[in-house]
Motif scaffolding. Structure first.
Motif, PDB file in Angstrom:
ATOM      1  N   ARG B  40       0.821  -1.227   0.000  1.00 11.29           N
ATOM      2  CA  ARG B  40       0.000   0.000   0.000  1.00 11.29           C
ATOM      3  C   ARG B  40       0.848   1.267   0.000  1.00 11.29           C
ATOM      4  NH1 ARG B  40      -3.477  -2.725   3.764  1.00 11.29           N
ATOM      5  NH2 ARG B  40      -5.059  -3.842   2.582  1.00 11.29           N
ATOM      6  N   LYS B  41       2.039   1.184  -0.564  1.00  8.60           N
ATOM      7  CA  LYS B  41       2.814   2.407  -0.745  1.00  8.60           C
ATOM      8  C   LYS B  41       2.512   2.929  -2.142  1.00  8.60           C
ATOM      9  CE  LYS B  41       5.302   1.312   2.944  1.00  8.60           C
ATOM     10  NZ  LYS B  41       5.035   1.965   4.239  1.00  8.60           N
ATOM     11  N   LYS B  42       2.486   4.259  -2.242  1.00 10.50           N
ATOM     12  CA  LYS B  42       2.313   4.842  -3.583  1.00 10.50           C
ATOM     13  C   LYS B  42       3.655   4.862  -4.287  1.00 10.50           C
ATOM     14  CE  LYS B  42      -0.597   8.029  -4.820  1.00 10.50           C
ATOM     15  NZ  LYS B  42      -1.378   9.279  -4.925  1.00 10.50           N
ATOM     16  N   ILE B  88      -1.890  -2.367 -11.615  1.00 10.41           N
ATOM     17  CA  ILE B  88      -1.643  -2.663 -10.206  1.00 10.41           C
ATOM     18  C   ILE B  88      -1.945  -1.416  -9.375  1.00 10.41           C
ATOM     19  CG2 ILE B  88       0.162  -3.330  -8.557  1.00 10.41           C
ATOM     20  CD1 ILE B  88       1.499  -4.463 -11.355  1.00 10.41           C
ATOM     21  N   PRO B  89      -2.816  -1.541  -8.387  1.00 12.13           N
ATOM     22  CA  PRO B  89      -3.165  -0.360  -7.587  1.00 12.13           C
ATOM     23  C   PRO B  89      -1.901   0.243  -6.955  1.00 12.13           C
ATOM     24  CG  PRO B  89      -4.548  -2.242  -6.992  1.00 12.13           C
ATOM     25  CD  PRO B  89      -3.510  -2.759  -7.938  1.00 12.13           C
ATOM     26  N   ASN B  90      -1.877   1.544  -6.853  1.00 11.43           N
ATOM     27  CA  ASN B  90      -0.777   2.297  -6.232  1.00 11.43           C
ATOM     28  C   ASN B  90       0.494   2.377  -7.073  1.00 11.43           C
ATOM     29  OD1 ASN B  90      -2.134   2.904  -3.832  1.00 11.43           O
ATOM     30  ND2 ASN B  90      -1.627   0.894  -2.995  1.00 11.43           N
ATOM     31  N   LEU B  91       0.475   1.741  -8.242  1.00 13.53           N
ATOM     32  CA  LEU B  91       1.707   1.725  -9.028  1.00 13.53           C
ATOM     33  C   LEU B  91       1.507   2.477 -10.343  1.00 13.53           C
ATOM     34  CD1 LEU B  91       4.614   0.387  -9.074  1.00 13.53           C
ATOM     35  CD2 LEU B  91       3.611  -1.285 -10.614  1.00 13.53           C
ATOM     36  N   SER B  92       2.336   3.481 -10.573  1.00 11.67           N
ATOM     37  CA  SER B  92       2.273   4.168 -11.864  1.00 11.67           C
ATOM     38  C   SER B  92       3.668   4.225 -12.468  1.00 11.67           C
ATOM     39  CB  SER B  92       1.670   5.569 -11.710  1.00 11.67           C
ATOM     40  OG  SER B  92       2.165   6.190 -10.562  1.00 11.67           O
ATOM     41  N   ASP B 124       5.109   7.823  -2.413  1.00 13.08           N
ATOM     42  CA  ASP B 124       5.958   7.452  -1.284  1.00 13.08           C
ATOM     43  C   ASP B 124       7.357   7.098  -1.780  1.00 13.08           C
ATOM     44  OD1 ASP B 124       3.883   7.669   0.572  1.00 13.08           O
ATOM     45  OD2 ASP B 124       3.117   5.709  -0.027  1.00 13.08           O
ATOM     46  N   TYR B 125       7.365   6.385  -2.892  1.00 10.77           N
ATOM     47  CA  TYR B 125       8.653   5.949  -3.434  1.00 10.77           C
ATOM     48  C   TYR B 125       8.710   6.210  -4.928  1.00 10.77           C
ATOM     49  CZ  TYR B 125       9.121   3.682   1.032  1.00 10.77           C
ATOM     50  OH  TYR B 125       9.198   3.457   2.378  1.00 10.77           O
ATOM     51  N   ILE B 126       9.805   6.779  -5.348  1.00 12.32           N
ATOM     52  CA  ILE B 126      10.046   6.945  -6.773  1.00 12.32           C
ATOM     53  C   ILE B 126      11.269   6.093  -7.106  1.00 12.32           C
ATOM     54  CG2 ILE B 126      10.693   8.561  -8.595  1.00 12.32           C
ATOM     55  CD1 ILE B 126       9.185  10.713  -7.087  1.00 12.32           C
ATOM     56  N   LEU B 127      11.081   5.155  -8.006  1.00 15.32           N
ATOM     57  CA  LEU B 127      12.178   4.256  -8.363  1.00 15.32           C
ATOM     58  C   LEU B 127      12.700   4.597  -9.749  1.00 15.32           C
ATOM     59  CD1 LEU B 127      11.015   2.740  -5.925  1.00 15.32           C
ATOM     60  CD2 LEU B 127      11.207   0.618  -7.197  1.00 15.32           C
TER      61      LEU B 127
END
Lengths: 222, 314
Positions: B40-42, B88-92, B124-127
């Protein structure tokens, strides 16, 4: 703050704390030796084969120095004199550290030994007396092994802690109670490990000892 | 109130690089992203491999219409417009450039604009999935991130490149903190392993700088201590392969003086290429496989700021 590999003291080289127990030293030694395996593909692009060999030699030296109480005490003193190590360890800690420590301080607490702000070490931190084992020319009998162990100031308990060989078996080996010893294959393994701790050629020690063992075990049948 | 919380939320940028191509950077980035999103992290994945983008494929997305190059070339003004929602929810995702020319080599102002916009995004996290090689673009993204993650394979070629990457990254970092041109020149010269000044290791370099300007040398020492790249060994088959991570960690410490953190390893398994073939993400297609478990462990270590310890091996 950050040192050349040649300038690391033995504790830093083995990545252990100056209070590490004999068992921890042994484990760290095994680990660091594997890390600097000459065939490791993780090393060749940083270190030349000569450098890897030199590192290996220093690891051996570190192990032999720290494993024996006397040598370690001398070495610690040198470190303290050169200002590398602080506060002499309390007498009690000294006797404690030869015992197996509970699963306490991790061996690999990141950089624990280098957070201290240390001045540059003396040019040659190697102790004068290199603790290479004295040459031993007679046969490795039980009493001979005992004698060599005592010369190194090692107790059976320490050897047992390091090798994980039961105390009773070590006693039986030294007393040459062949009948009570485990099967030949196991005995050979024990002897090899014991020899490594003492710093003698494992093959030779096991060979000598097993010759006597076999002679004695085969006697009744004749 | 919720907006305020969002604004206060600490955003972290992780960059995944490694010097060599084909070592699983995109695969690991994509699957770390999915694992985080499931917690559940964005998460926003950015394909910063501007020359050879394929992060979208590891996520099972077709060739996207809007890509990073549209943003870099100002065909769109707002970075929001190039963000693609995934299934996938929360994933862009921001897909990499598909252009052949200029986009692979953005200039300084383009990079700065990208980084500025990334900072403003709600995540929350940018990869950042970096490309292969040690070009300045890649190094800059790596240095800019909160955590730089290096991927290696247990193979001599990949390890060599990883060391070169580490060295290039922190020499570049050195150059950014010093102002004096003569020291900058010295750092450049030291990059050449066969330089004739006897500077072989970073230690030698710092010592040399200290003789020139003591203070600058001390600043560089601090930089070395601050630089803590993380390591992932991909495609491990044996215990010896796992050991390589510890060897690299120790060698980096003793040779470069750098603390390399050994985050984890990913086991070799056929299910990885099966998932790539079927263009379905590994952790979705085979969530209980060993590689997926390994990735979960890596994410766990990242979130808890932990690393592997050698005693687990023996």
């Amino acid at each position: 703050m950050f040192k050349k590999i040649e300038d690391l003291n033995f504790y830093e080289l083995l990545e252990i704390s100056p209070r590490a127990s004999a068992q921890e030293i042994h484990r760290a030694y095994e680990r660091v030796r594997r890390v600097y395996d000459p065939n490791s593909i993780a090393l060749y692009s940083l270190f030349t084969p000569e450098e890897t060999a030199a590192i290996h030699q220093r690891i051996e030296e570190a192990y032999r120095t720290l494993l024996y109480e006397d040598n370690r005490r001398k070495y610690d003193e040198e470190l303290r004199n050169s200002g590398e190590m602080q506060a002499p360890p309390v007498q009690q800690q000294r006797s404690l550290r030869t015992q197996a420590s509970p699963a306490g301080p991790s061996l690999s607490s990141p950089g624990s030994s280098r957070t201290r702000d240390m001045p540059q070490p003396a040019a040659d931190p190697v102790p004068q007396e290199i603790p290479a084992p004295a040459p031993f020319n007679s046969d490795f009998t039980g009493p001979a092994i005992k004698l060599l162990r005592e010369q190194r100031n090692l107790t059976l308990r320490q050897v047992s802690d390091i090798t994980k060989i039961g105390l009773r078996y070590l006693e039986l080996i030294e007393e040459e109670q062949f009948q009570k010893l485990p099967a030949r294959a196991y005995l050979r393994g024990f002897l090899m490990q014991y020899a490594k701790i003492l710093g003698y050629d494992p093959e030779r020690v096991a060979g000598d000892y097993l010759k006597r063992y076999e002679a004695s075990m085969n006697q009744p049948k004749k | 109130m919720i907006e305020l919380q969002d604004a206060l939320r600490k955003k972290e940028i992780w960059a995944i690089g490694g010097g060599k191509g084909g070592i699983g950077k995109s695969l690991i980035t994509g699957n770390i992203g999915i694992t985080l999103a499931r917690l559940r992290k964005k998460v926003l994945l950015v394909d910063a491999d501007l020359g050879g983008a394929n992060l979208h494929t590891t996520l099972g997305i077709g060739v996207p219409e809007m890509t990073l190059s549209d943003f870099l070339n100002r065909r769109v003004e707002n970075i929001q417009e190039v963000i693609i929602k995934t299934s996938i929810p929360n994933l862009s995702l921001i897909s990499g450039a598909q252009d052949f020319l200029d986009a692979a080599n953005p200039n300084f102002s383009q990079k700065a604009r990208l980084l500025r916009h990334l900072e403003t995004l709600d995540a929350d996290y940018i990869l950042l999935d970096l490309g292969a090689g040690t070009s300045f673009n890649i190094l800059d993204f790596f240095l800019f991130s909160d955590h730089g993650i290096l991927v290696v394979l247990p193979e001599p070629t990949a390890i060599e490149n990883a060391y070169r990457f580490i060295k290039s990254a922190f020499y570049r970092r050195f150059k950014k903190v010093v102002a004096q041109q003569n020291i900058k020149d010295l750092i450049d010269a030291a990059m050449d392993q066969k330089n004739n000044m006897g500077i072989r290791t970073p230690y030698d370099l710092i010592e040399r700088v200290k003789t020139m300007e003591r203070e600058v040398g001390e600043i560089l020492e601090l930089e070395v201590a601050k630089f803590r790249p993380k390591l992932v060994v991909n495609q491990v088959r044996t215990k010896t392969d796992i050991q390589i991570g510890f060897s690299m960690k120790s060698a980096c410490q003793k040779y470069f003086g750098i603390h390399l953190e050994y985050l984890g390893y990913v086991e070799y398994d056929d299910c990885v290429w099966q998932s790539i073939r079927s263009k379905r993400p590994l952790t979705i297609e085979y969530p209980y496989s060993r590689p997926s478990r390994c990735i979960e462990r890596i994410v766990h270590n990242l979130l808890r700021k932990e690393q592997l310890v050698a005693s687990m091996l023996y």
